[in-house]
Design an enzyme around this catalytic site. Structure first.
Site, mmCIF file in Angstrom:
data_model
loop_
_atom_site.group_PDB
_atom_site.id
_atom_site.type_symbol
_atom_site.label_atom_id
_atom_site.label_comp_id
_atom_site.label_asym_id
_atom_site.label_seq_id
_atom_site.Cartn_x
_atom_site.Cartn_y
_atom_site.Cartn_z
ATOM 1 N N SER A 50 0.844 -1.350 0.040
ATOM 2 C CA SER A 50 0.007 -0.032 0.082
ATOM 3 C C SER A 50 0.845 1.077 0.049
ATOM 4 C CB SER A 50 -0.928 -0.008 1.252
ATOM 5 O OG SER A 50 -0.271 -0.225 2.296
ATOM 6 N N HIS A 223 -10.173 -0.034 -1.210
ATOM 7 C CA HIS A 223 -10.403 1.464 -1.174
ATOM 8 C C HIS A 223 -10.196 1.890 -2.673
ATOM 9 C CE1 HIS A 223 -10.173 5.498 0.123
ATOM 10 N NE2 HIS A 223 -8.916 5.633 -0.595
ATOM 11 N N TYR A 277 -12.021 12.115 -0.581
ATOM 12 C CA TYR A 277 -10.946 13.110 -0.469
ATOM 13 C C TYR A 277 -10.230 13.335 -1.914
ATOM 14 C CZ TYR A 277 -7.971 8.854 -0.538
ATOM 15 O OH TYR A 277 -7.423 7.719 -0.905
ATOM 16 N N ASP A 577 -0.778 0.876 37.055
ATOM 17 C CA ASP A 577 -1.207 1.030 38.409
ATOM 18 C C ASP A 577 -1.927 -0.282 39.080
ATOM 19 O OD1 ASP A 577 -3.769 2.030 37.333
ATOM 20 O OD2 ASP A 577 -4.037 3.078 39.020
ATOM 21 N N LEU A 679 -14.817 -7.739 46.632
ATOM 22 C CA LEU A 679 -14.928 -9.164 46.973
ATOM 23 C C LEU A 679 -14.492 -10.021 45.837
ATOM 24 C CD1 LEU A 679 -18.262 -8.696 48.720
ATOM 25 C CD2 LEU A 679 -15.909 -8.602 49.840
#
Length: 850
Positions: A50, A223, A277, A577, A679
């Site tokens: 591509s 495309h 586009y 974390d 729990l």
């Protein structure tokens, strides 16, 4: 080098000599890596992927910070090497909804540092793009550093300027793995023994992964693109068509590469209302379309170049150009172009193609070290727009252990190849999801949008009870998670005066029930399904020493104690974390969040553990209920013989006990800032655990609580969320988590933190509250001081208890003092806001430790 020069050994092998593979190789060698080899099945530089059939248009603005940063780095890099046409980019709006969207793009560009973005009137668009019919549009968004890359010229530059071996016309037929490590890349020309390998084959990513036993969710989709014959309206432009690829070995239709190598002389344009586009190719016009049904390609049938066909180009399907086949568009590509660019209406086409590129299930790249094979990396689902940036990110990650750009560390959680849930590698799943992402490329995707397909794949043991209670489910990491419950609709009347309406974009897919659940939990007791969270069991000789090495906090804790800590990379960035529970002499439970956390965090612990230490990621093996609220102790004590008083079960401690008949590991922790417990029980006991607590709490008005309430409650308390407030682009001191770091211990990332402290912490996280509005400030929106952007919203929500709208942001340290006046730009509005001390709710912790 040529194919006869294939080495039999190379420290690093990059598979794929397209935009991304070449960038990875270049940046690796720039950082000092020796002995790098790049192989590709096609000729060099026109490989047949591509990278050479793409028109090279680069629009940099994205709602994702890492995507925008990678794009900007790419545009600067390509500009420096002289292969970039910085003609600017204009996105037009043909609807009010799209004009609102362009205002969002302006705000994202401001937040993430793109220079000089502008919103344009129709007349200003017409001045820059004379082919556009001004009567068809309402305005535009302009980014002056957008433009177009010459793909073939850039690949030639990489090959000539990278001190690596480039070998074309060589097919990789196997990846040899021994004892979980990559050992060699086998080609049709011979074997290359290696220590590291990078899969950068993009369209062939799934096939290449299969060679090592990996199910990479990389979905190829066709495309459409056309280039007109020379146009009278563009006759003043020079054209070198016919000479651009002279002397190069070009597979398939040479005209495609000829025209793709012809640069524009006007800004590149987009008509996202119709998924289109366009750009000029000298004196011709190129037009691209997502405005058709998704044309998925079997990822196992990508094929190779032939004399007549480039392997990533399929034949042009005229019906998809001339008929409206896109499920969300009522006009075809040709109809929409004829209206927007009237001069194109009667033009003949010199070039047509259905080019192939790829999508992941969430539309983001897949980069980083794989969990299954040590030394095997991926750099996939990346376009030219971001190629140099991700090449730099991957190279830094490989060489220095830190994903970063020259501007600083980047957040890796949303791009990490390890983020995908266990079922994501099933071909039907990722092909379907890739097709949906294709359809959405230019769609306005609503906040909290949810897919319809492949639902109900992962459910907790509480799923039936939740469904009966009217749960509004959202999918997170493949799990069905309740966002709120219709059974709590009666609470909205109870708390009506404390729940402001949220209008417009902020209010889409949002319910006032979320606020009611928040307020109810602050006053009574609620049950929250935490099954998407995961436990990681660490045991064996040296477990304590191992955890001390990977955790930033002091892990010298007694049995039955809980400690909050961070996992850091070598650069001090926050990998995770975690909550660490010591269950026995050499037995620990580490808990982490949902979504992509268990795969990213768990595999990191696994690969760092010594042979004597067992690390077992229990994703889905335990079901968990968060029992939170001032009445939670009363409810829990009814269900257990264990002492759950404050003296008998203090904050940040743990017990192995029974709730009814159910064995649980109970943690006295709370993510909402209220008295409460987590729990944890084996999944087969989950249903009974829910029933036991539910039945015992009816007279206490126990309610289910969803993720919407969790988010607003945790922001009131200032609790961090990995992947949102903290990630690999922030260190603990910037993130306001110094209490989770013990500099008297030794841990991965300590040297980087010492250096950071020495240099000074110039950015800090801080809460803001809106001065005169109850609107919600959305993530990615710029925070301004005296009109200049100093940060952007990391997370925002309404704080129903404190009665103020909250936004968390990182700002320069000089602006982090409480009382500092700032502004937030969101949805075109400018909101006055104030820096506040944290936490905003219960700063004395009286609620949580009572």
């Amino acid at each position: 080098m040529n194919a006869t020069d294939l080495p039999d050994q190379s420290t690093t092998v990059v598979i794929g000599a397209g935009a991304v593979g070449c960038s990875v190789a270049y940046h690796l060698t720039e950082l000092g890596a020796d002995d790098v080899t790049v192989v590709d099945q096609g000729p060099l530089p026109v490989t047949g992927g591509s990278s050479v059939h793409a028109p090279g248009i680069m629009f940099q603005t994205s709602p994702s910070k890492v995507q925008t940063k990678a794009a900007y780095y790419t545009s600067r890099f390509l500009s420096d090497i002289g292969t970039y046409d910085e003609v600017g980019g204009i996105e037009t709006a043909r609807s009010e909804e799209r004009m609102d969207f362009l205002r969002r793009r302006f705000e994202w560009a401001t937040s993430y540092g793109l220079p000089d973005p502008e919103l344009l009137s129709p007349e200003e668009v017409g001045e820059r793009l004379p082919l556009v019919d001004e009567e068809e549009i309402l305005g535009g968004y302009y980014s002056p550093t957008d433009g177009r890359v010459d793909g073939i010229e850039t690949l030639q530059w990489y090959i000539e300027n990278t001190p690596a071996n480039f070998v074309g016309d060589t097919e990789v037929v196997d990846l040899e793995v021994s004892n979980g490590e990559i050992t060699s890349v086998v080609t049709d020309k011979g074997r290359i023994d290696c220590d590291r390998c990078v899969i950068a084959t993009n369209n062939w990513g799934y096939q290449t992964g299969q060679l090592a036993g990996l199910d990479l969710p990389i979905a190829p989709v066709e495309h459409q693109y056309v280039v007109t014959e020379p146009m009278e309206e563009l006759a003043d432009a020079d054209s070198a068509v016919g000479d651009n690829t002279a002397g190069l070995d070009v597979p398939g239709n040479r005209a495609i590469q000829e025209y793709m190598s012809e640069g524009p002389n006007r800004p590149v344009g987009r008509d996202q209302d119709h998924s289109l586009y366009f750009r000029t190719h000298g004196d011709a016009l190129g037009m691209g379309s997502y405005n058709h049904e998704a044309l998925s390609v079997d990822p196992e049938e990508m094929g190779r170049n032939s004399e007549d066909q480039q392997s990533s180009v399929r034949g042009f399907t005229k019906k998809h150009w001339e008929r409206p086949t896109h499920p969300d568009r009522d006009k075809s590509a040709k109809q929409a172009f004829d209206e927007l660019l009237p001069a194109s209406a009667d033009q003949e086409y010199a070039v047509t193609e259905n080019g192939i590129f790829v999508f992941t299930p969430d539309g983001m790249p897949a980069v980083g070290p794989t969990a299954q094979v040590d030394g095997l990396w991926t750099a996939l689902a990346i376009w030219w727009t971001h190629s140099a940036g991700y090449g730099r990110i991957v190279a830094e990650w490989m060489e220095n252990g830190v994903p970063r750009l020259p501007s600083g560390p980047v957040d890796s959680g949303g791009i990490h190849v390890r983020r995908f849930e266990p079922h994501a590698g099933e071909k039907d799943f990722f092909v379907d999801r890739g097709a949906k992402r294709y359809e959405q490329v230019y769609s306005i995707v609503e906040p909290r949008w949810q897919p319809d397909d492949h639902r109900g794949l992962r459910t907790s043991p509480f799923y039936e009870q939740q469904r009966d209670l009217g749960a509004e489910f959202v999918q997170s990491g493949g799990w069905e998670s309740a966002q709120y419950y219709e059974s709590n609709a009666d609470l909205v009347d109870r708390y009506e005066d404390q729940i402001p309406e949220q209008d417009g974009w902020q209010g889409i897919n949002r319910s006032p029930v979320q606020g009611a659940e928040h307020l109810h939990t602050r006053e009574h007791v609620s049950m929250f399904d935490m099954t998407t969270f995961s436990s990681i069991m660490v045991s064996g000789e040296g477990s304590g020493e191992f955890l001390q090495r990977v955790c930033s906090n002091d892990m010298d804790i007694e049995e039955g104690k809980v400690r909050y800590s961070l996992l850091l990379n070598e650069g001090g960035g926050i990998l995770a974390d975690v909550t660490v529970v010591r269950l026995g002499d050499e037995e620990y439970m580490v808990t982490t969040g949902g979504g992509n956390s268990p795969r990213i965090h768990g595999s990191w612990l696994e690969e760092h553990a010594p042979e004597t230490v067992s690390v077992h990621v229990e994703e889905g093996a335990k079901s968990t209920i968060g029992l939170w609220g001032p009445k939670s102790r009363l409810l829990l004590q009814r269900c257990t013989d264990a002492d759950v008083s404050n003296d008998g079960f203090p904050y940040f401690s743990a017990k192995q006990m029974y709730v009814g008949e159910v064995p649980v590991i109970a943690l006295r922790v709370s993510y909402v800032g209220e008295l409460g417990w987590e729990l944890w029980t084996p999944s087969e006991y989950g249903r009974r655990l829910w029933e036991t607590l539910w039945e015992a709490g009816q007279d206490l008005d126990v309610r289910p609580m969803g993720g919407g309430a969790l988010e607003s409650m945790r922001l009131e308390k200032g609790f961090r969320l990995w992947g949102t407030d903290i990630d690999t682009d922030s260190n603990p001191f910037e993130a306001g988590l110094p209490f989770a770091v013990d500099m008297e211990t030794d841990f991965i990332g300590k040297d980087a933190l010492e250096a950071a402290k020495e240099e000074g912490i110039d950015s800090r996280i801080t809460p803001l509250t809106l001065d005169d509005s109850t609107d919600i400030a959305l993530s990615g929106r710029p925070v301004l001081k005296d009109g200049e952007a100093i940060g952007y919203v990391q997370a925002g929500d309404y704080g129903y208890t404190i009665g103020e709208s909250i936004a968390y942001t990182y700002v320069p340290s000089e602006h982090a003092e409480a009382g500092t006046d700032v502004q937030i730009r969101c949805e075109g509005e400018l909101y006055d806001a104030t820096v506040r001390e944290e936490p905003l709710f219960d700063p004395g912790r009286e609620k949580i430790i009572r």
